[in-house]
Design a protein around this motif. Structure first.
Motif, short mmCIF file in Angstrom:
data_model
loop_
_atom_site.label_atom_id
_atom_site.label_comp_id
_atom_site.label_asym_id
_atom_site.label_seq_id
_atom_site.Cartn_x
_atom_site.Cartn_y
_atom_site.Cartn_z
N LEU A 15 0.40 -1.32 -0.37
CA LEU A 15 -0.27 0.01 0.05
C LEU A 15 1.06 1.17 -0.06
O LEU A 15 0.39 2.26 -0.14
CB LEU A 15 -0.66 0.21 0.98
N VAL A 16 2.04 1.34 0.76
CA VAL A 16 2.89 2.68 0.71
C VAL A 16 3.60 2.92 -0.41
O VAL A 16 3.43 3.85 -1.31
CB VAL A 16 3.89 2.22 1.78
N ILE A 17 3.73 1.40 -1.47
CA ILE A 17 4.83 1.58 -2.18
C ILE A 17 3.49 2.10 -3.54
O ILE A 17 3.58 2.91 -4.41
CB ILE A 17 4.69 0.22 -3.17
N ALA A 18 2.20 1.87 -3.06
CA ALA A 18 1.12 2.48 -4.30
C ALA A 18 0.93 4.05 -4.15
O ALA A 18 1.17 4.71 -4.66
CB ALA A 18 -0.31 1.33 -4.05
N VAL A 19 0.80 3.98 -2.50
CA VAL A 19 0.60 5.63 -2.30
C VAL A 19 1.85 6.31 -2.88
O VAL A 19 1.45 7.57 -3.26
CB VAL A 19 0.90 6.45 -0.98
N THR A 20 2.87 5.79 -3.05
CA THR A 20 4.61 6.91 -3.34
C THR A 20 3.62 6.73 -5.06
O THR A 20 4.08 7.97 -5.45
CB THR A 20 5.75 5.76 -4.02
#
Length: 511
Positions: free
Chosen positions: A212-217
């Motif tokens: 999810l954090v990678i997607a948020v990036t």
């Protein structure tokens, strides 16, 4: 320079150049910060390689759904608060001045991490390409300095000039991504298009937080429309449209690209392929069917994608510093603009100085520009932005509880409340998976040190706000007033004259 008061610059030098940006230009700034080709070439393949989870296409759609929910209250508040400080101003108006300054410090840390991290990525990626194309064997830091100089020069020029440059680069990037995706979908592994990675069961697995954090990036920068509100032709219309359009395009483009890669390799092979080819995955897949010319074009646009993101983040940071300087939270020099270009000159130069320092330090210490600068700084900065988004969603509720401003309950409470719940869950999951996000061992101290930097920055900001309250009450009262801070007024920005503006004395909009 004329004066409006002792040691106070005139109104012209404390205002950004207005009416220079329309919806398309703001969208270009926002999406350039998202750096589409950089995300497709680097973030998506890294997501597959690091997490081993094939549900990445759905992760982009899930994050987009949460951000759209957040944007309902965010753009509603933007209709009443127009300020280059964006998150800082919104948190101030919703949760009080100390919380606002804490958010400002987090914003400066997060965006600066993402901006300077790009120099490492650019130097590392450009080095072998320049050697292949021109026979130039240059150090990564020498290449990074060239991009740094370009960004430094553009940072003090007219904002609409930056917007035009970003527009050309962005259109070319998206065109290449669409062509690459079409090539993958038209040439599926095994001769059949697979929809396996679009099944929800591939998303809700162990390691979801890191994914999810990678997607948020990939979405960082979508919130930037509000940062440029003071320079738009119609902030009340431009900010909402640009925000929704940007999130929609980004989500569709990234989900499509992440899925197309799995179609080309086969769902069962995407993780191993990403681990083997890394950022070259998309180019290897394209080269198999489109030829070397298409790959060379893609590589060139990958470099321009990085530069475009540098320009966009640089402009965002400079405007945050401008907003803080105008209200004298930072030295007043930061709150002055260039008479020639209308750009926040001091904030821009300060950001350039920081970028130069980071490049020099990393080069002198022999640190890895890709992992220890580009990847660590970029993903950590994205986590900081996630924290800001969460705090801002809470602030939206606080703001409209005091000033409903005719907005519906959906915009004032329901949508922001749901966004708070979803964003908080994302933050908790992200912290628990931070070692996976950084690619370090679970026992590594970095998994706690790096995320702890943001609460520390917030605490320092809150402390500084309390110092200002005790020692410089006039400055403290100006926090969150935006363009009104130079004339002693509170309420909505002077850029929104249709809204009532009240005297500073007895102000109740912020605490």
């Amino acid at each position: 320079m004329s004066k409006t008061g002792r040691n106070r610059p005139d109104r012209v030098s404390q205002a950004l150049a207005s009416s220079r940006l329309g919806v398309p230009a703001v969208v270009f700034f926002v999406m350039s910060a998202a750096a589409p080709l950089t995300v497709v070439g680097g973030v998506i393949t890294t997501g597959y390689a690091v997490t081993g989870i094939t549900g990445l296409p759905l992760a982009f759609l899930a994050v987009a759904a949460v951000l759209i929910l957040f944007s309902v209250g965010y753009v509603a508040m933007a209709r009443h608060v127009s300020n280059a400080g964006a998150f800082y101003t919104y948190v101030t108006r919703g949760l009080g001045r100390p919380a606002g300054i804490g958010a400002a410090w987090v914003a400066l840390l997060a965006y600066n991490m993402m901006q300077v991290g790009l120099y490492g990525g650019f130097g590392f990626i450009a080095k072998p390409l320049l050697d292949e194309w021109f026979g130039l064997d240059l150090a990564w830091w020498a290449i990074a300095l060239v991009s740094w100089a370009l960004v430094a020069i553009l940072g003090v020029m007219r904002v609409d000039i930056n917007g035009k440059i970003l527009a050309v680069l962005l259109v070319a990037e998206i065109a290449v991504i669409v062509v690459y995706d079409a090539s993958s979908l038209l040439n599926p592994s095994g001769g059949t298009v697979s929809y396996e990675t679009l099944k929800p069961g591939n998303l809700f697995v162990s390691g979801l937080g890191a994914l999810l954090v990678i997607a948020v990036t990939g979405f960082v920068g979508f919130e930037g429309a509000a940062v440029f509100a003071e320079e738009t032709k119609n902030p009340r219309r431009t900010v909402p449209i640009a925000t929704y359009v940007s999130v929609g395009i980004i989500a569709g483009l990234y989900a499509l690209s992440a899925w197309a890669m799995t179609v080309a390799t086969g769902p069962q092979n995407i993780v191993d392929t990403a681990r083997k080819d890394g950022p070259e995955t998309i180019f290897v897949l394209a080269g198999a069917h489109l030829g070397t010319t298409a790959v060379h074009i893609g590589h060139a646009l990958l470099l321009t994608s990085l530069v475009a993101a540098m320009i966009s983040f640089h402009n965002t940071i400079a405007r945050y510093a401008f907003a803080l300087g105008r209200e004298r939270v930072l030295p007043a020099a930061f709150g002055r603009t260039s008479r020639r270009s209308g750009a926040p000159k001091v904030g821009s130069l300060a950001q350039s100085a920081l970028g130069l320092l980071v490049i020099v330090v990393y080069a002198a210490a022999g640190l890895d520009p890709l992992t220890q600068l580009f990847f660590w700084a970029g993903t950590s900065g994205a986590f900081g932005v996630l924290l800001l988004i969460t705090a801002t969603s809470v602030a939206v509720i606080g703001f409209f509880n005091r000033e409903p401003n005719g907005e519906s309950a959906w915009r004032r409470q329901i949508a922001p409340g749901l966004a708070v719940l979803a964003l908080t869950a994302m933050v908790v999951i992200s912290v628990s998976n931070f070692s996976g996000l950084l690619g370090v061992e679970p026992t590594s101290s970095l998994r706690w040190i790096i995320p702890a930097l943001f609460p520390l920055a917030a605490a320092i900001g809150i402390g500084w706000a309390l110092v200002l309250k005790a020692t410089r009450p006039d400055v403290y009262r100006s926090i969150g007033l935006g363009a009104n801070s130079s004339i002693g007024r509170t309420g909505p920005s002077v850029l929104a004259p249709e809204a009532p503006v009240q005297p500073r004395v007895g102000a109740e909009g912020v605490r």
